[in-house]
Design a protein around this motif. Sequence first.
Motif, short mmCIF file in Angstrom:
data_model
loop_
_atom_site.label_atom_id
_atom_site.label_comp_id
_atom_site.label_asym_id
_atom_site.label_seq_id
_atom_site.Cartn_x
_atom_site.Cartn_y
_atom_site.Cartn_z
N UNK A 30 -2.18 -1.26 4.06
CA UNK A 30 -1.68 -2.46 3.37
C UNK A 30 -0.43 -2.10 2.56
N UNK A 31 -0.44 -0.91 1.91
CA UNK A 31 0.73 -0.48 1.13
C UNK A 31 1.95 -0.28 2.04
N UNK A 32 1.71 0.26 3.25
CA UNK A 32 2.82 0.51 4.17
C UNK A 32 3.45 -0.80 4.64
N UNK A 33 2.61 -1.85 4.72
CA UNK A 33 3.11 -3.12 5.25
C UNK A 33 3.65 -4.05 4.16
N UNK A 34 3.29 -3.79 2.89
CA UNK A 34 3.71 -4.68 1.80
C UNK A 34 5.23 -4.84 1.75
N UNK A 35 6.03 -3.76 1.85
CA UNK A 35 7.49 -3.95 1.79
C UNK A 35 8.02 -4.76 2.97
N UNK A 36 7.21 -4.98 3.98
CA UNK A 36 7.64 -5.73 5.17
C UNK A 36 7.09 -7.16 5.15
N UNK A 37 6.65 -7.60 3.98
CA UNK A 37 6.28 -9.01 3.80
C UNK A 37 4.83 -9.32 4.10
N UNK A 38 3.98 -8.33 4.32
CA UNK A 38 2.56 -8.61 4.61
C UNK A 38 1.75 -8.63 3.32
N UNK A 39 0.99 -9.71 3.13
CA UNK A 39 0.10 -9.80 1.97
C UNK A 39 -1.33 -9.80 2.47
N UNK A 40 -2.24 -9.08 1.79
CA UNK A 40 -3.64 -9.07 2.24
C UNK A 40 -4.28 -10.44 2.08
N UNK A 41 -5.13 -10.82 3.01
CA UNK A 41 -5.93 -12.03 2.87
C UNK A 41 -7.39 -11.69 3.16
#
Length: 478
Positions: A30-41
Amino acid sequence: MTDTTELRPRKLFIKTYGCQMNVYDSDRMADALAPHGYEPTPVIDDADLVVLNTCHIREKASEKVFSELGRLAELRREGGRDFTIGVAGCVAQAEGEEIARRSKAVDLVFGPQSYHRLPELLSRVRRGTPVVETEFPEEDKFEHLPLAQKQVIRSRGLTAFLTVQEGCDKFCSFCVVPYTRGAETSRPLEQVLTEARRLIEAGVRELTLLGQNVNAYHGLDAAGRSIGLGELCARLAEIEGLARLRYTTSHPSDMTDELIAAHRDNDKLMPYLHLPVQSGSDTILKAMNRRHTRADYLRTIERIKAARPDMALSGDFIVGFPGETDADFEQTLSIVREVGYASAFTFKYSIRPGTPGADMDGQVEEAVKTERLARLNELVTAQMRGFARACVGRTLDVLLDKPGRLPGQLGGRSPYLQAVHLEASADLIGTVQPVLIVGAGNNSIEGKIVTHAERNPASVLESQELAAISAALEHTRT
Ligand code: SAM
Ligand code: SF4
């Protein structure tokens, strides 16, 4: 460089199977994807990307993945909504292409050493073909994984996992870990300290250091010197704001004098140790390639108790390993009685293709495994309950880490990792309080905060009490 086409908000749903190392890995993905606009749901129906972070340790765990993939394929077909499906973790590593072959719905299969490459792998998926990435890359993934934002760390709670070691060189004959997680590696000291400082600055009060064989840790310090887990714990304990340290999972052969001394000298190290023995029979331990005997294990426990008399133990046990006779199984029951466990995890042996155990003669019938597991569970459950009851009337230091289930209640953890419930004001969350234990349920204990002056001085749990509980249980069986 960040791919700006990815910056519209997207929702990420990760389903985590298996051990704490997977829980940690899911957060790092999740941390790796956060800078690419992904938010956890937490809602799968909202997700643009669904990742199954899988476990291969037993057959049941890995088969669950394929039934979940069937459900996801149906959701995509019938829900009329497109989303990307990724399979990560040890099943991905072990089965690779086979997953994409068995489930056409899968877009991405990637092993635990590629999590830092996730944004790039997703760009490749967007170009239209399924991607399978199960190589062990040259680069260190931890160097490339971004640290989480402080508010994200806070949202995950006041206790955190931190992986310091991965892989295993021990090759126990039942276990897939050396194949799925690769050779044993340790993260360098400074890298661990940097991550720990970030977590603690964000409010984390308790750290659990993780590794498939965490006590084999031998990371390099800045001068290139190899340091052990005891020294790592000492360096972590110096960080202001950290209240408690734990580590899991340990191999009995790696309980060095240095690490045992740390349990005597480092008051932030909690007196609770998960030290799996797997079997009490020397014949089976040899067949399992465990590299220790029953007597070695018991001697190790004596050394630990000499350094830290209130140490509570937890263990893993496998019943029905190939060749296990009734007499071998009795030896497992007897080592459980002799040690006295505060908690235990028990498993039926599960054949794992590719491991030496899978090809051994003397595979044990399922009904026999079931019967042995039931007997072992009866014993360990009685010990776990006995341990909880032995806490009643004692004062334990409890880290209050969250609101309780009822209004006015808080939840916390005892030094022995028990869930504790008590009435207290919410501003005590994040503090360690002396708590008099007043009741013991099946899964938690109950207490009330006392002043330091009111502490019950008899807060050390004696291992003899557990031995007495086991003996009483045995008496009722005969
Ligand atoms: N490194 C730890 C050790 O040496 O004890 C164990 C880590 S392993 C990932 C977690 C537990 O899963 C093991 O302790 C073992 O009890 C259980 N396990 C592993 N392979 C298994 C198998 N094939 N069947 C049943 N249980 C298994
Ligand atoms: Fe598996 Fe632990 Fe044995 Fe390594 S030491 S092979 S992780 S059981």
